[in-house]
Motif scaffolding. Structure first.
Motif, PDB file in Angstrom:
ATOM      1  N   ASN A  38       0.817  -1.212   0.000  1.00 40.19           N
ATOM      2  CA  ASN A  38       0.000   0.000   0.000  1.00 40.19           C
ATOM      3  C   ASN A  38       0.852   1.264   0.000  1.00 40.19           C
ATOM      4  OD1 ASN A  38      -3.039  -0.676   0.274  1.00 40.19           O
ATOM      5  ND2 ASN A  38      -2.037  -2.114   1.669  1.00 40.19           N
ATOM      6  N   HIS A  39       2.105   1.125  -0.461  1.00 38.37           N
ATOM      7  CA  HIS A  39       2.984   2.292  -0.493  1.00 38.37           C
ATOM      8  C   HIS A  39       2.435   3.389  -1.391  1.00 38.37           C
ATOM      9  CE1 HIS A  39       6.271   5.008  -1.099  1.00 38.37           C
ATOM     10  NE2 HIS A  39       6.184   4.785  -2.391  1.00 38.37           N
ATOM     11  N   ARG A  40       2.471   4.594  -0.876  1.00 41.55           N
ATOM     12  CA  ARG A  40       2.134   5.791  -1.635  1.00 41.55           C
ATOM     13  C   ARG A  40       3.183   6.847  -1.337  1.00 41.55           C
ATOM     14  NH1 ARG A  40      -2.368   3.040  -0.252  1.00 41.55           N
ATOM     15  NH2 ARG A  40      -4.324   3.322  -1.392  1.00 41.55           N
ATOM     16  N   SER A  41       3.674   7.519  -2.347  1.00 41.81           N
ATOM     17  CA  SER A  41       4.583   8.643  -2.107  1.00 41.81           C
ATOM     18  C   SER A  41       3.779   9.801  -1.531  1.00 41.81           C
ATOM     19  CB  SER A  41       5.272   9.070  -3.405  1.00 41.81           C
ATOM     20  OG  SER A  41       6.198   8.090  -3.824  1.00 41.81           O
ATOM     21  N   ILE A  42       4.279  10.358  -0.435  1.00 46.19           N
ATOM     22  CA  ILE A  42       3.602  11.465   0.239  1.00 46.19           C
ATOM     23  C   ILE A  42       4.334  12.762  -0.081  1.00 46.19           C
ATOM     24  CG2 ILE A  42       2.880  12.409   2.463  1.00 46.19           C
ATOM     25  CD1 ILE A  42       1.421   9.847   1.655  1.00 46.19           C
ATOM     26  N   ARG A  43       3.582  13.733  -0.554  1.00 45.91           N
ATOM     27  CA  ARG A  43       4.175  15.023  -0.925  1.00 45.91           C
ATOM     28  C   ARG A  43       3.633  16.188  -0.098  1.00 45.91           C
ATOM     29  NH1 ARG A  43       3.656  11.827  -5.439  1.00 45.91           N
ATOM     30  NH2 ARG A  43       5.574  11.533  -6.647  1.00 45.91           N
ATOM     31  N   LYS A  44       2.759  15.875   0.829  1.00 43.06           N
ATOM     32  CA  LYS A  44       2.233  16.899   1.742  1.00 43.06           C
ATOM     33  C   LYS A  44       2.279  16.337   3.150  1.00 43.06           C
ATOM     34  CE  LYS A  44      -1.691  19.956   2.632  1.00 43.06           C
ATOM     35  NZ  LYS A  44      -3.097  20.291   2.296  1.00 43.06           N
ATOM     36  N   PHE A  45       3.007  17.053   4.031  1.00 42.88           N
ATOM     37  CA  PHE A  45       3.208  16.590   5.400  1.00 42.88           C
ATOM     38  C   PHE A  45       2.673  17.618   6.392  1.00 42.88           C
ATOM     39  CE2 PHE A  45       6.580  14.910   2.719  1.00 42.88           C
ATOM     40  CZ  PHE A  45       6.559  13.553   3.019  1.00 42.88           C
TER      41      PHE A  45
END
Length: 252
Positions: free
Chosen positions: A12-19
């Motif tokens: 279920n990996h997703r690249s996160i660009r908002k933290f």
């Protein structure tokens, strides 16, 4: 198919660009450092180094060079570095010459160490319910990045990683069907692009959260488009910069 906590996280990996606007705790940092250090390493040379970028000026410069607004913004920024300087210094200070330190063979071993360490840390990040995005853009302008990081000879930045508490839930990006990427015993050279038509339809309807109003081209259109078309880029400096860093000197 087997399932457990680790596999579920990986699938279920997703690249996160908002933290979220918070940094890692001391315990979280120490955990990631320890995971980094316990990564498998070729010939026990331990040719990788991890740099945690906290200086605001450096973070801003790295963001400029990467040309991505989330780089160095919320969360923590790390740079994974091929490091042959340390072992060269060990040899030098103990009266030995550089030996094979400058060869392509040893550089590739160091690359393997660094990439394994990156993925090891990435798995740990997600197991802690944090998110990350890989930053291949650290090499978009290699000369400027080397100056910004003030790296010595025999080192080279391979990947960056922005880590933090996710503040978005992106869609799961569709991957190539396994029949195109996993083979038994030998490479399957019997490839026909028409067999990708169904996958193209899936990708065409997928919207990247980096710009929800922009429709993503099909996979084959991306491969035949600007990404791989002939054009000049600062990345073309990479061989020269590797040599300037006294790496791969036997690769002409």
């Amino acid at each position: 198919m087997e399932n457990n906590f680790t596999i579920d996280k990986q699938l279920n990996h997703r690249s996160i660009r908002k933290f979220k606007d918070q940094i890692l705790s001391k315990d979280q940092l120490e955990t990631l450092y320890k995971v980094f250090s316990q990564t498998p390493t070729s010939m026990f040379m331990q040719n990788a180094t991890l740099i945690h970028i906290t200086d605001e000026k450096k973070r801003a410069k790295i963001q400029e060079l990467c040309n991505q607004k989330y780089v160095g913004a919320e969360g923590d920024l790390f740079i994974f570095v091929v490091d042959l300087y340390r072992n060269q210094q060990i040899r030098k200070q103990l009266g030995q010459n550089d030996g094979r330190v400058h060869t392509t063979d040893i550089f590739f071993q160091a690359m393997e160490d660094t990439l394994l360490a990156f993925q090891n840390v990435a798995n740990a990040v997600e197991s802690m319910n944090l998110g990350y995005v890989p930053l291949g853009t650290v090499n978009d302008h290699p000369l400027e990045m080397l100056k910004t990081l003030d790296l010595p000879k025999l080192t080279f930045p391979v990947l960056g990683m922005q880590v933090g508490v996710p503040d978005q839930t992106p869609q799961l990006k569709p991957r190539l069907p396994l029949k195109f990427t996993t083979f038994e015993n030998e490479y399957n050279k019997n490839f026909n692009v028409k067999d990708l038509s169904d996958y193209d339809k899936i990708v065409t309807t997928y919207y990247d959260l980096r710009d929800s109003n922009r429709r993503i081209d099909s996979f084959t259109k991306q491969i035949t488009g600007a990404k791989l078309n002939d054009h000049e880029t600062d990345r073309d400096q990479l061989p020269e910069e590797l040599h300037q860093q006294e790496l791969c000197l036997d690769w002409k």
